[in-house]
Design an enzyme around this catalytic site. Sequence first.
Site, PDB file in Angstrom:
ATOM      1  N   ASP A 113      72.647  36.051  79.286  1.00 61.08           N
ATOM      2  CA  ASP A 113      71.705  35.247  78.505  1.00 61.08           C
ATOM      3  C   ASP A 113      70.485  34.872  79.356  1.00 61.08           C
ATOM      4  O   ASP A 113      69.341  34.951  78.904  1.00 61.08           O
ATOM      5  CB  ASP A 113      72.438  33.980  78.013  1.00 61.08           C
ATOM      6  CG  ASP A 113      71.509  33.075  77.242  1.00 61.08           C
ATOM      7  OD1 ASP A 113      71.091  33.448  76.125  1.00 61.08           O
ATOM      8  OD2 ASP A 113      71.169  31.998  77.767  1.00 61.08           O
TER       9      ASP A 113
ATOM     10  N   LYS B  20      66.442  36.011  79.111  1.00 65.42           N
ATOM     11  CA  LYS B  20      65.297  35.088  79.135  1.00 65.42           C
ATOM     12  C   LYS B  20      64.294  35.500  80.222  1.00 65.42           C
ATOM     13  O   LYS B  20      63.074  35.449  80.015  1.00 65.42           O
ATOM     14  CB  LYS B  20      65.792  33.658  79.364  1.00 65.42           C
ATOM     15  CG  LYS B  20      66.540  33.116  78.138  1.00 65.42           C
ATOM     16  CD  LYS B  20      67.316  31.857  78.450  1.00 65.42           C
ATOM     17  CE  LYS B  20      67.990  31.321  77.197  1.00 65.42           C
ATOM     18  NZ  LYS B  20      69.021  30.326  77.475  1.00 65.42           N
TER      19      LYS B  20
HETATM   20  N1  LIG Z   1      72.964  27.370  70.654  1.00 61.66           N
HETATM   21  C1  LIG Z   1      71.821  27.168  71.263  1.00 61.66           C
HETATM   22  O1  LIG Z   1      71.600  26.130  71.902  1.00 61.66           O
HETATM   23  C2  LIG Z   1      70.758  28.192  71.178  1.00 61.66           C
HETATM   24  C3  LIG Z   1      70.935  29.333  70.470  1.00 61.66           C
HETATM   25  N2  LIG Z   1      69.950  30.280  70.428  1.00 61.66           N
HETATM   26  C4  LIG Z   1      70.151  31.490  69.646  1.00 61.66           C
HETATM   27  O2  LIG Z   1      70.378  31.172  68.286  1.00 61.66           O
HETATM   28  C5  LIG Z   1      71.072  32.239  67.670  1.00 61.66           C
HETATM   29  C6  LIG Z   1      72.171  31.650  66.781  1.00 61.66           C
HETATM   30  O3  LIG Z   1      73.115  31.004  67.530  1.00 61.66           O
HETATM   31  P1  LIG Z   1      74.263  30.174  66.819  1.00 61.66           P
HETATM   32  O4  LIG Z   1      73.756  29.521  65.612  1.00 61.66           O
HETATM   33  O5  LIG Z   1      74.858  29.348  67.849  1.00 61.66           O
HETATM   34  O6  LIG Z   1      75.267  31.321  66.382  1.00 61.66           O
HETATM   35  P2  LIG Z   1      76.400  31.244  65.259  1.00 61.66           P
HETATM   36  O7  LIG Z   1      77.439  32.209  65.648  1.00 61.66           O
HETATM   37  O8  LIG Z   1      76.783  29.856  64.963  1.00 61.66           O
HETATM   38  O9  LIG Z   1      75.643  31.794  63.979  1.00 61.66           O
HETATM   39  C7  LIG Z   1      75.247  33.124  63.872  1.00 61.66           C
HETATM   40  C8  LIG Z   1      75.056  33.422  62.396  1.00 61.66           C
HETATM   41  O10 LIG Z   1      74.604  34.742  62.289  1.00 61.66           O
HETATM   42  C9  LIG Z   1      75.302  35.367  61.244  1.00 61.66           C
HETATM   43  N3  LIG Z   1      75.304  36.808  61.460  1.00 61.66           N
HETATM   44  C10 LIG Z   1      75.803  37.499  62.486  1.00 61.66           C
HETATM   45  N4  LIG Z   1      75.583  38.814  62.321  1.00 61.66           N
HETATM   46  C11 LIG Z   1      74.927  38.936  61.162  1.00 61.66           C
HETATM   47  C12 LIG Z   1      74.424  40.033  60.434  1.00 61.66           C
HETATM   48  N5  LIG Z   1      74.532  41.267  60.875  1.00 61.66           N
HETATM   49  N6  LIG Z   1      73.815  39.794  59.258  1.00 61.66           N
HETATM   50  C13 LIG Z   1      73.684  38.548  58.798  1.00 61.66           C
HETATM   51  N7  LIG Z   1      74.141  37.469  59.449  1.00 61.66           N
HETATM   52  C14 LIG Z   1      74.754  37.661  60.620  1.00 61.66           C
HETATM   53  C15 LIG Z   1      76.633  34.771  61.279  1.00 61.66           C
HETATM   54  O11 LIG Z   1      77.210  34.927  60.011  1.00 61.66           O
HETATM   55  P3  LIG Z   1      78.778  34.842  59.759  1.00 61.66           P
HETATM   56  O12 LIG Z   1      79.149  33.478  60.135  1.00 61.66           O
HETATM   57  O13 LIG Z   1      78.874  35.176  58.330  1.00 61.66           O
HETATM   58  O14 LIG Z   1      79.334  35.866  60.693  1.00 61.66           O
HETATM   59  C16 LIG Z   1      76.296  33.332  61.578  1.00 61.66           C
HETATM   60  O15 LIG Z   1      75.988  32.655  60.391  1.00 61.66           O
HETATM   61  C17 LIG Z   1      71.530  33.128  68.792  1.00 61.66           C
HETATM   62  O16 LIG Z   1      70.679  34.239  68.864  1.00 61.66           O
HETATM   63  C18 LIG Z   1      71.343  32.273  70.034  1.00 61.66           C
HETATM   64  O17 LIG Z   1      71.068  33.007  71.186  1.00 61.66           O
HETATM   65  C19 LIG Z   1      68.764  30.128  71.038  1.00 61.66           C
HETATM   66  C20 LIG Z   1      68.521  28.989  71.754  1.00 61.66           C
HETATM   67  C21 LIG Z   1      69.520  27.938  71.916  1.00 61.66           C
HETATM   68  N1  LIG Z   2      73.406  29.751  75.197  1.00 57.52           N
HETATM   69  C1  LIG Z   2      72.085  29.454  75.557  1.00 57.52           C
HETATM   70  C2  LIG Z   2      71.412  28.845  74.401  1.00 57.52           C
HETATM   71  C3  LIG Z   2      69.973  28.902  74.537  1.00 57.52           C
HETATM   72  O1  LIG Z   2      69.363  29.937  74.653  1.00 57.52           O
HETATM   73  C4  LIG Z   2      72.048  28.471  76.686  1.00 57.52           C
HETATM   74  O2  LIG Z   2      73.076  27.957  76.989  1.00 57.52           O
HETATM   75  O3  LIG Z   2      70.982  28.270  77.227  1.00 57.52           O
END
Ligand SMILES: NC(=O)C1=CN([C@@H]2O[C@H](COP(=O)(O)OP(=O)(O)OC[C@H]3O[C@@H](n4cnc5c(N)ncnc54)[C@H](OP(=O)(O)O)[C@@H]3O)[C@@H](O)[C@H]2O)C=CC1
Ligand SMILES: N[C@@H](CC=O)C(=O)O
Length: 940
Positions: free
Chosen positions: A796, A800
Amino acid sequence: MAACACGRGSSFAPMDCATGDRLRARPPDGTYFRLTLKTPPAIRIGRLWMTPKASTAGHDDAFRLKYSGSGSLIKQGTVAVQAAVTDFLKQEDNPVETLPKGDSWSVHKFGGTCVGTWERIWNVAGIIVNDSSLRKLVVVSAMSKVTDQMYILLKKAENKDDSYEADLAQIHKRHTESAIALLKEGTELDRFLDTLKSDVQNLQAILRAVYIAGHCTESFSDFIVGHGELWSAQLLAATVRKRGLSCTWMNAWDILVVDPTTPNQVDPDFEASVKKMDAWYSKNATDTIIVTGFIASTSDNVRTTLKRDGSDFSAAIFAALLKAKEVTIWTDVDGVYSADPRKVSEAVILDTLTYQEAWELSYFGAYVLHPRTIMPVMRYDIPITIRNVFNISAQGTKISSYVSSNAETSLHENEPEGCSSVKGFATIDNVALINVEGTGMAGVPGTASEIFGAVKDAGANVIMISQASSEHSVCFAVPQREARAVAKALEEKFHRALAARRLSRVDVIPNCCILAAVGQRMASTPGVSATLFSALAKANINVRAIAQGCSEYNVTIVVDQQDSVRALKAVHSRVYLSKTTMSVGIVGPGLIGGTLLKQLNEQAATLKEEFNIDLRVMGILGSKSMLLDDRAISLDSWKHLLKENGEPADIHRFTDHLRSSNSIPNKVIVDCTASADIAKYYYQWIKKGIHVITPNKKANSGPLDQYLRLRDLQRQSYTHYFYEATVGAGLPIISTLRGLLETGDKILRVEGIFSGTLSYIFNCFNGEKPFSQIVLEAKDSGYTEPDPRDDLSGMDVARKVTILAREIGLKLELENVQPDSLVPEPLREGCSIEEFLNKLPDYDEKIEEMRAEAERCNEVLRYVGIVDVENGKGSVRLERYSRSHPFAQLSGSDNIISFRTKRYNAQPLIVRGPGAGAEVTAGGVFCDILRLASYLGAPS
Ligand SMILES: NC(=O)C1=CN([C@@H]2O[C@H](COP(=O)(O)OP(=O)(O)OC[C@H]3O[C@@H](n4cnc5c(N)ncnc54)[C@H](OP(=O)(O)O)[C@@H]3O)[C@@H](O)[C@H]2O)C=CC1
Ligand SMILES: N[C@@H](CC=O)C(=O)O
Ligand code: NA
């Protein structure tokens, strides 16, 4: 209150009535006088008004007596009503009732659907009774479908089809049942049923004659079909009386005189009509007239009709005869829409239109009023209001000579003038363009006349004309079905010119559609055309031809038929929606996507009210199911709706759905997944004009060539791509870097703690808890990637670093950044996230040894990323730092990123704060959406 009825001459009989009553007495000699008691009590007798003296208001025997016309006082004092009336009647110059004209009259017209059932007739009678105008004339059509049924049964009789009798019996039955339901019993009912029966018997005889002759003349036909109006007018009048308002029905056959001009058109003879109406009124003076629509007579007293839209025309003619103050056309829609609501769901009801605007819109196929209908009222500047009989709370559309802009009533004051001057849009489908081209036309007088002479000979109707000022081509539109005949006629007429190459060709461009924008203020407003054409360009719609008349009431644009609805939606939304209305599609409603939806829901109203930013989530796509909505998904219940109404996930349909929301000017997809497969769609989305916003790092850290291709495309287009949350979550990392670069600073090195998860883990890893337990805490706090191994492996952070390096301009591949992995070798592949988390405690010892070793040296472990710009490298590694180092001072999920630049050299620019977690990340994504809105023109 004691009062009296009155009559002309000496014959009148005293009657009792109460305050608020209105009644009409019919003296035995057949003349009419009216006695009206209002609140406050007032009595009118003939042209006389009697009102109580202020000091004795409410008492029943104190009156002032004056002529209503002149207002001059005849008698004042305490008199008995009967005595006052007697006084009046004794006067030698007792005036005869003549039809008053002017503002005291309001005219209503109720179409067939308004009186389609007895319940509706009852409702209409209520509207008439409740209208507070002093005098009313009500034009009524036949009950719905009756006119058509009459035409059909007439045809049947001509064709010797006996079933016409049953059809007539059915119509008789419908009116009988309606009358019984409305009038219940009594003389009103008996009188109506007798009339109906006798009319039907007459019709049976006439139709029998038609049956035998096998033919029916036009005047007979008009006589037969006009009965629908006769019956509805009499039934409505009886119902109005039943609801307590005195009224008289009037047969327009006896009043309206018209001259037939063409088979489909008649011209009203106002002079003859007004004479007949005056004569009628002198015998039937009343404040409420219920008159038949549609029917009239010729000057030879032959029955006829006013043809298409006849009842609207009747209302306009009567309004002109009376010089009424207003006409209300009651129908079943709330007013005139800005575009066909079946095609444009965002269409709005227009508050006002000018006569010309109404005229233009109806020419272009919008249901407004036939231009012919407008003419009589235009002459006296009488406004027409179109209102919904089924929704009387709607104010309707007022058509008058008053010029207004839609901005006066509308939604977004921030829009440029060019928008608010356009009132409505309409389309004419299935037209063909005929293009006559050739150098021999320039400067040759009569060419246009010859061209249109040929078109006339072919019997075709020219809908629009456009000629380039170079005179090398003339282009015009005709209905598609007439195009071939027109082209043939032109080729024949110009065969010599074509052979001599003076004319190069006569082209037919089939399958076109005409789109008209209408608005009177377009004439004096710069930029209208630019606004319309840019909306079409944005929707990728090709313009085939353009015409604008000198009146500038309308701009007419020809597009391909297949683009008809899209074009209509595109121009309509440009004018009627805020230009920062956005159709939003969310992919991945997981932790971040779900939190974003919650934040959008909480903030939507404020954004709309204060910043004119209208965000409408029209699609939510998960990995298995999706939810689409043409208007906007309710964000209060999206989870429930997705569960209950969701359909199988289909990214292509999702994209098409969002893209086809043409009534909304801007579309954006927010990818909240961690999926590389989804990231591959960004290119197509941007190509289709859909903006992309994401916290997903896969696109910008994926294969370099794909990344560069995506950025190239995006830079060439007017479509935006924002990804602030990919680095440092909601912290302003990308924007800070861009600000430095765009203002000409030179980045030397970017270094820091880029992982919220790893920051949290090492900030908490002090020997009190095992490493694996802290990993679980980071996951539960929403800091980790969906698979925490992406964090622990350093991947990850590597992503970045790659993203920032590329942003700075380095051509770095992810593989060039080799992170130190903290994932134990056996758990890297081949086991699920759950198994990994279960087995992780088995490996706590090794990492605890590293921590203890560092502690012994008064140091801490920190996981850092570095972009070494000078050497074109990126690196990611686990390092030891002394306890006094800034990296050792962090807490929670803090990120710290230092930018060493040419300007910030001795002291780097540092950004620090929580760099992971649902709220801050979703907040960062939301910021990008608002950044997009401001790029699109939202106020700052
Ligand atoms: N957590 C954090 O602090 C941060 C996160 N991010 C980024 O945010 C993004 C989301 O993270 P997060 O919300 O924690 O992840 P989650 O696993 O909670 O959510 C991911 C979602 O994507 C859906 N999904 C996965 N594959 C597909 C697909 N092919 N088509 C449609 N929907 C899909 C999943 O659906 P289903 O549940 O139906 O599988 C789920 O709803 C990531 O890219 C992460 O790197 C960026 C910065 C900070
Ligand atoms: N998993 C990532 C979320 C943000 O990009 C982190 O821990 O920094
Ligand atoms: Na950020």
